[in-house]
Design a protein around this motif. Structure first.
Motif, PDB file in Angstrom:
ATOM      1  N   TRP A 230       0.863  -1.184   0.000  1.00 28.96           N
ATOM      2  CA  TRP A 230       0.000   0.000   0.000  1.00 28.96           C
ATOM      3  C   TRP A 230       0.899   1.233   0.000  1.00 28.96           C
ATOM      4  O   TRP A 230       2.111   1.107   0.251  1.00 28.96           O
ATOM      5  CB  TRP A 230      -0.915   0.007   1.232  1.00 28.96           C
ATOM      6  N   SER A 231       0.312   2.387  -0.273  1.00 26.82           N
ATOM      7  CA  SER A 231       1.097   3.626  -0.314  1.00 26.82           C
ATOM      8  C   SER A 231       0.853   4.468   0.930  1.00 26.82           C
ATOM      9  O   SER A 231       1.788   4.970   1.553  1.00 26.82           O
ATOM     10  CB  SER A 231       0.733   4.447  -1.551  1.00 26.82           C
ATOM     11  N   ASP A 232      -0.396   4.612   1.276  1.00 26.56           N
ATOM     12  CA  ASP A 232      -0.763   5.415   2.440  1.00 26.56           C
ATOM     13  C   ASP A 232      -0.309   4.730   3.732  1.00 26.56           C
ATOM     14  O   ASP A 232      -0.775   3.638   4.052  1.00 26.56           O
ATOM     15  CB  ASP A 232      -2.285   5.595   2.440  1.00 26.56           C
ATOM     16  N   PRO A 233       0.580   5.374   4.486  1.00 30.99           N
ATOM     17  CA  PRO A 233       1.093   4.779   5.729  1.00 30.99           C
ATOM     18  C   PRO A 233      -0.006   4.505   6.756  1.00 30.99           C
ATOM     19  O   PRO A 233       0.164   3.669   7.641  1.00 30.99           O
ATOM     20  CB  PRO A 233       2.054   5.843   6.263  1.00 30.99           C
ATOM     21  N   ALA A 234      -1.113   5.197   6.621  1.00 29.35           N
ATOM     22  CA  ALA A 234      -2.207   5.017   7.577  1.00 29.35           C
ATOM     23  C   ALA A 234      -2.881   3.662   7.426  1.00 29.35           C
ATOM     24  O   ALA A 234      -3.629   3.226   8.300  1.00 29.35           O
ATOM     25  CB  ALA A 234      -3.245   6.133   7.395  1.00 29.35           C
ATOM     26  N   VAL A 235      -2.613   2.995   6.330  1.00 28.10           N
ATOM     27  CA  VAL A 235      -3.239   1.699   6.086  1.00 28.10           C
ATOM     28  C   VAL A 235      -2.726   0.629   7.046  1.00 28.10           C
ATOM     29  O   VAL A 235      -3.455  -0.291   7.435  1.00 28.10           O
ATOM     30  CB  VAL A 235      -3.002   1.248   4.618  1.00 28.10           C
ATOM     31  N   ALA A 236      -1.471   0.770   7.452  1.00 23.62           N
ATOM     32  CA  ALA A 236      -0.812  -0.253   8.266  1.00 23.62           C
ATOM     33  C   ALA A 236      -1.639  -0.676   9.475  1.00 23.62           C
ATOM     34  O   ALA A 236      -1.823  -1.879   9.722  1.00 23.62           O
ATOM     35  CB  ALA A 236       0.560   0.247   8.711  1.00 23.62           C
TER      36      ALA A 236
ATOM     37  N   PRO B 228      -9.310  -1.029   3.276  1.00 19.28           N
ATOM     38  CA  PRO B 228      -9.221   0.104   2.349  1.00 19.28           C
ATOM     39  C   PRO B 228      -7.784   0.610   2.229  1.00 19.28           C
ATOM     40  O   PRO B 228      -7.105   0.780   3.242  1.00 19.28           O
ATOM     41  CB  PRO B 228     -10.107   1.176   3.003  1.00 19.28           C
ATOM     42  N   GLY B 229      -7.335   0.826   1.003  1.00 19.04           N
ATOM     43  CA  GLY B 229      -6.010   1.390   0.783  1.00 19.04           C
ATOM     44  C   GLY B 229      -4.996   0.375   0.301  1.00 19.04           C
ATOM     45  O   GLY B 229      -3.920   0.747  -0.164  1.00 19.04           O
ATOM     46  N   ILE B 230      -5.330  -0.892   0.424  1.00 24.59           N
ATOM     47  CA  ILE B 230      -4.405  -1.910  -0.061  1.00 24.59           C
ATOM     48  C   ILE B 230      -4.439  -1.929  -1.582  1.00 24.59           C
ATOM     49  O   ILE B 230      -5.504  -1.989  -2.188  1.00 24.59           O
ATOM     50  CB  ILE B 230      -4.753  -3.300   0.517  1.00 24.59           C
ATOM     51  N   GLU B 231      -3.244  -1.855  -2.174  1.00 19.43           N
ATOM     52  CA  GLU B 231      -3.181  -1.655  -3.618  1.00 19.43           C
ATOM     53  C   GLU B 231      -2.846  -2.916  -4.403  1.00 19.43           C
ATOM     54  O   GLU B 231      -3.476  -3.225  -5.406  1.00 19.43           O
ATOM     55  CB  GLU B 231      -2.171  -0.549  -3.934  1.00 19.43           C
ATOM     56  N   ARG B 232      -1.830  -3.622  -3.940  1.00 14.83           N
ATOM     57  CA  ARG B 232      -1.418  -4.788  -4.717  1.00 14.83           C
ATOM     58  C   ARG B 232      -1.100  -5.970  -3.817  1.00 14.83           C
ATOM     59  O   ARG B 232      -0.700  -5.811  -2.670  1.00 14.83           O
ATOM     60  CB  ARG B 232      -0.179  -4.451  -5.558  1.00 14.83           C
TER      61      ARG B 232
END
Lengths: 158, 158
Positions: A74-80, A129-133
């Motif tokens: 993911w890109s957004d660090p808040a996703v972690a 939400p926010g997970i990309e690949r």
DNA sequence: TGCAATGCCGAAAATTATACGGCATATAGG
DNA sequence: CCTATATGCCGTATAATTTTCGGCATTGCA
């Protein structure tokens, strides 16, 4: 903190191999009295060297015939946070490691079938939400799988 | 073959969490007599559902501060045997999985330092003739790491 | 030298594991 | 339908193990 002597190491070794080894057997093995071994083991637990004792179950016997490693990014660090919370509550996920390289996390996942793996990826992973690949590696066979940790340094490392 | 009823599943669950749970405690939990539970557990082992009981040690307490996943590949199929033999004898390797994708095997390796990781790659992995490429992922942190296997299907999978 | 801490020991007491015979229920074959 | 067999469960008796305790020797330190 740690600083284990050779008896401690031997106990950790034995208990890793056979978690139900009796204190009398342990005592025989290390050459101490039962009460001394009891005290040693108690302190090893207290110090956090021994974390617990666990029964080992056969995955196939529980229908868990499919093992997979799943890379997630993911890109957004808040996703972690959300990801780890979701993953932590999911028994299908045995391990979650923050790794170097192009991916954020590496998961070790056990499910019954490819259909269940699909459901996992769709409902659990992409449900965050926010997970990309993701990238999934299927395990065809496991030549070795143990939780045993070596208590002595190997020959190839002085 | 398997076909575990709800009591069996409960026992497997409990023993995975606490491998040293006494038979009296197990009996209380599942609502059977001690001797019945003894028999159940014995049969679960006999049937290969329960594979053993193992103490869990803290890697850091043993100085094993570095966890890495190592991908390995070769072209000559004859390499596999030598590789697996070498890997099987190496306590630093916790797991070795034959995986789909561009790599032959994925290893889970625990060592003390990057210097020891280097020695492992140089002396052990590249010490096996025919191994062509490796790729190493360093684990920065492990958010989850358990050997517990779920005994019930998750909500997201009918 | 004296003191405190640590690790070890053996023994007693409490808890647990193991083995056994008996009982009820379910199943298959005659 | 009825008997024979198998299975799972139960409680108890016995054996083994765990747990706890006071005491002793060694070590480190003031």
């Amino acid at each position: 903190m740690a600083d284990l002597d050779s008896v401690d190491r031997q106990l950790v070794d034995l208990l890793q191999r056979q978690g139900q080894t009796s204190y009398s057997d342990l005592a025989k093995a290390v050459g101490l009295a039962v009460s001394s071994v009891t005290e040693r083991v108690r302190k090893l637990s207290e110090r956090g060297v021994l974390l617990g004792v666990h029964g080992q179950a056969a995955p196939e016997a529980l229908g868990l015939d499919l093992l997979a490693f799943v890379f997630v990014s993911w890109s957004d660090p808040a996703v972690a946070d959300a990801f780890l919370t979701r993953i932590g509550a999911e028994p299908a996920v045995q391990e979650a490691h923050h790794v170097t390289g192009q991916w954020n996390y590496l998961l070790k996942v056990r499910v019954t079938t490819t259909r269940m793996l699909e459901a996992f990826l769709t409902n659990v992973i992409k449900g965050v939400p926010g997970i990309e690949r993701t990238e999934t590696l299927i395990v065809l066979s496991s030549a070795k799988e143990t939780t045993y940790l070596p208590v002595v340094a190997p020959a190839w490392y002085g």
